[in-house]
Motif scaffolding. Structure first.
Motif, PDB file in Angstrom:
ATOM      1  N   LEU A  61       0.725  -1.251  -0.020  1.00  0.00           N
ATOM      2  CA  LEU A  61       0.304  -0.101  -0.061  1.00  0.00           C
ATOM      3  C   LEU A  61       0.850   1.353   0.053  1.00  0.00           C
ATOM      4  O   LEU A  61       0.327   2.295  -0.060  1.00  0.00           O
ATOM      5  CB  LEU A  61      -1.017   0.268   1.182  1.00  0.00           C
ATOM      6  CG  LEU A  61      -2.060  -1.239   1.183  1.00  0.00           C
ATOM      7  CD1 LEU A  61      -2.798  -1.207   2.715  1.00  0.00           C
ATOM      8  CD2 LEU A  61      -2.895  -1.109   0.155  1.00  0.00           C
ATOM      9  N   ASN A  62       1.946   1.268   0.139  1.00  0.00           N
ATOM     10  CA  ASN A  62       2.994   2.325   0.091  1.00  0.00           C
ATOM     11  C   ASN A  62       2.706   3.324   0.964  1.00  0.00           C
ATOM     12  O   ASN A  62       2.541   4.504   0.850  1.00  0.00           O
ATOM     13  CB  ASN A  62       2.940   2.847  -1.512  1.00  0.00           C
ATOM     14  CG  ASN A  62       4.109   3.870  -1.964  1.00  0.00           C
ATOM     15  OD1 ASN A  62       5.320   3.765  -1.222  1.00  0.00           O
ATOM     16  ND2 ASN A  62       3.953   4.650  -2.678  1.00  0.00           N
ATOM     17  N   GLY A  63       2.853   2.842   2.335  1.00  0.00           N
ATOM     18  CA  GLY A  63       2.380   3.867   3.341  1.00  0.00           C
ATOM     19  C   GLY A  63       2.936   3.069   4.565  1.00  0.00           C
ATOM     20  O   GLY A  63       3.593   2.117   4.875  1.00  0.00           O
ATOM     21  N   ARG A  85      -0.750   6.808   3.814  1.00  0.00           N
ATOM     22  CA  ARG A  85       0.252   6.798   2.674  1.00  0.00           C
ATOM     23  C   ARG A  85       1.378   8.113   2.556  1.00  0.00           C
ATOM     24  O   ARG A  85       1.012   9.207   3.441  1.00  0.00           O
ATOM     25  CB  ARG A  85      -0.998   6.901   1.444  1.00  0.00           C
ATOM     26  CG  ARG A  85      -1.612   5.560   1.683  1.00  0.00           C
ATOM     27  CD  ARG A  85      -2.687   5.471   0.439  1.00  0.00           C
ATOM     28  NE  ARG A  85      -1.867   5.608  -0.558  1.00  0.00           N
ATOM     29  CZ  ARG A  85      -2.040   4.655  -1.894  1.00  0.00           C
ATOM     30  NH1 ARG A  85      -2.772   3.823  -1.950  1.00  0.00           N
ATOM     31  NH2 ARG A  85      -1.395   4.930  -2.816  1.00  0.00           N
ATOM     32  N   LYS A  86       2.170   7.862   1.747  1.00  0.00           N
ATOM     33  CA  LYS A  86       3.240   8.866   1.599  1.00  0.00           C
ATOM     34  C   LYS A  86       2.404  10.216   1.122  1.00  0.00           C
ATOM     35  O   LYS A  86       3.122  11.263   1.344  1.00  0.00           O
ATOM     36  CB  LYS A  86       4.206   8.462   0.462  1.00  0.00           C
ATOM     37  CG  LYS A  86       4.695   7.476   1.014  1.00  0.00           C
ATOM     38  CD  LYS A  86       6.074   6.787   0.166  1.00  0.00           C
ATOM     39  CE  LYS A  86       6.750   5.595   0.820  1.00  0.00           C
ATOM     40  NZ  LYS A  86       7.912   5.279   0.214  1.00  0.00           N
TER      41      LYS A  86
END
Length: 106
Positions: A61-63, A85-86
């Motif tokens: 999930l890039n977080g 998230r980012k």
């Protein structure tokens, strides 16, 4: 600095804190039978340790996982994760606790 150390220690203790009913109550105040259910599920392989689930979710999930609950559903055990998230948005991810598969996000 002390606050940062406290937060790091708290995060390290998260694998010991899931609550199967999803009420958010910490592991320490679970009834003995609820603790036993979670421990038995982990030993049987029905529940993957939180540390592994966290790594899977953060990667896919890039977080960063900022909250979690473990609960038993009619489909088996699942983790409900809050992921920042980012871009700063927080999402909820429902994850199969046995396989690590992300079932849905919102």
């Amino acid at each position: 600095m002390k606050r940062l150390i406290y937060i790091v220690l708290l995060i390290a203790a998260l694998p010991l804190m899931p609550h199967p009913s999803g009420s958010g109550t910490s592991w320490a105040v679970l009834a003995a039978d609820e603790q036993d259910d979670v421990l038995k599920a982990i030993k049987r392989g029905d529940v993957m340790p939180y540390s592994k689930i966290k790594r899977i979710a953060e990667s896919k999930l890039n977080g960063v996982v900022v909250g979690q609950q473990l609960r038993r559903t009619n489909r088996g055990w699942q983790y409900d994760l809050r992921v920042r998230r980012k871009d700063g948005r927080v999402m909820v991810a429902i994850v199969n606790a046995q396989t690590g598969e992300i079932l849905r996000t919102r």
